[in-house]
Design an enzyme around this catalytic site. Structure first.
Site, PDB file in Angstrom:
ATOM      1  N   PRO A 196       3.654 -27.502  12.461  1.00 55.12           N
ATOM      2  CA  PRO A 196       4.195 -27.614  13.812  1.00 55.12           C
ATOM      3  C   PRO A 196       5.275 -26.567  14.069  1.00 55.12           C
ATOM      4  O   PRO A 196       6.031 -26.206  13.169  1.00 55.12           O
ATOM      5  CB  PRO A 196       4.790 -29.031  13.830  1.00 55.12           C
ATOM      6  CG  PRO A 196       4.110 -29.744  12.714  1.00 55.12           C
ATOM      7  CD  PRO A 196       3.879 -28.707  11.671  1.00 55.12           C
ATOM      8  N   HIS A 197       5.348 -26.096  15.287  1.00 53.54           N
ATOM      9  CA  HIS A 197       6.365 -25.109  15.635  1.00 53.54           C
ATOM     10  C   HIS A 197       6.509 -25.063  17.143  1.00 53.54           C
ATOM     11  O   HIS A 197       5.614 -25.474  17.876  1.00 53.54           O
ATOM     12  CB  HIS A 197       5.981 -23.722  15.111  1.00 53.54           C
ATOM     13  CG  HIS A 197       4.632 -23.269  15.564  1.00 53.54           C
ATOM     14  ND1 HIS A 197       3.475 -23.668  14.918  1.00 53.54           N
ATOM     15  CD2 HIS A 197       4.244 -22.489  16.589  1.00 53.54           C
ATOM     16  CE1 HIS A 197       2.430 -23.146  15.538  1.00 53.54           C
ATOM     17  NE2 HIS A 197       2.865 -22.430  16.557  1.00 53.54           N
TER      18      HIS A 197
END
Length: 247
Positions: A135-136
């Protein structure tokens, strides 16, 4: 960082024709600027991870300046920490638990950071297959920190992240870096490490911290040794040049 078709062909070690075929058949992320195809390095890394495309390891250092991000994945992981038995039954619950555990500077508002992560997930899954997600936020997580960090989280129960391979996510990596170029370099190195069978085995069996770090060090040793060799050659050439210029 916008790349041309030639840049992409070098990155994946393929022909220009294959790049155009990927654009048409495999939805390779791209832009049209002035009638020319242009590509985002970070989006290419995401696409490569999901589609199993291999990136040339010898090009990692072209992403950042020589002294911009001279850190290994193992070192960054030691800084960020390895966490076990993260609870949650949805992406939202998992993300909330993960953000609370991250070693973020006090200047970062964790609630806002969480909302950025969730907003990114709505644009498309950050699962890369094999039960792994990275995730980012849409823009890399940049903080005023001298040491880049990668945090690893093992979930108590797998959670559906909408991965293309259909495998629920049980392992999450999160990168925090001092600048965008460092983030891209770490992401590329992480993608390379996650192709290693021993590393995937350690992640799959939720091994101990020492076992995971050892597997990662072994997997990235060729890249680090090449980097050290090139630095030594450059230093030697510079010294020889300086000596040759002396009266």
């Amino acid at each position: 960082m916008k790349l041309s078709v030639k840049d992409v062909s070098r990155l994946f070690n393929i022909s220009d024709k294959t790049v155009y075929r990927w654009i048409q058949a495999d939805n390779l992320p791209h832009y049209r600027i002035g009638g020319q195809y242009r590509f985002s390095y970070s989006e290419l890394l995401e696409w490569a991870a999901v589609h199993g495309a291999k990136i040339r390891a010898d090009l990692f250092d072209e992403v950042a300046e020589p002294n911009d991000c001279d850190v290994s994945i193992a070192t960054a992981l030691e800084a960020g920490g390895i966490n076990y038995r993260i609870e949650g039954s949805t992406k939202e619950e998992i993300m909330s638990s993960v953000v609370l555990l991250m070693r973020l500077p006090e200047s970062i508002n964790k609630d806002i950071f969480l909302q950025f992560l969730l907003a990114r997930e709505k644009l498309g899954s950050t699962a890369i297959g094999n039960g792994i997600a990275i995730p980012h936020v849409r823009n890399p997580v940049v903080v005023h920190s001298e040491t880049p960090q990668i945090s690893l989280f093992f979930l108590e129960k797998p959670v559906d992240f909408g991965a293309l391979d259909g495998v629920p996510v049980s392992t999450i990596f999160l990168i925090v870096s001092p600048n965008i170029r460092c983030h891209l370099k770490l992401l590329a190195q992480l993608m390379f490490v996650l192709r290693d069978e021993k590393v995937l085995e350690m992640l799959s069996k939720v091994a101990s911290r020492n076992e995971i770090l050892t597997a990662i060090r072994n997997a990235e040793r060729p890249v680090l040794e090449r980097r050290q060799s090139e630095a030594k050659d450059t230093s030697g050439a510079r010294a020889a040049s300086e000596q040759g210029g002396q009266p």
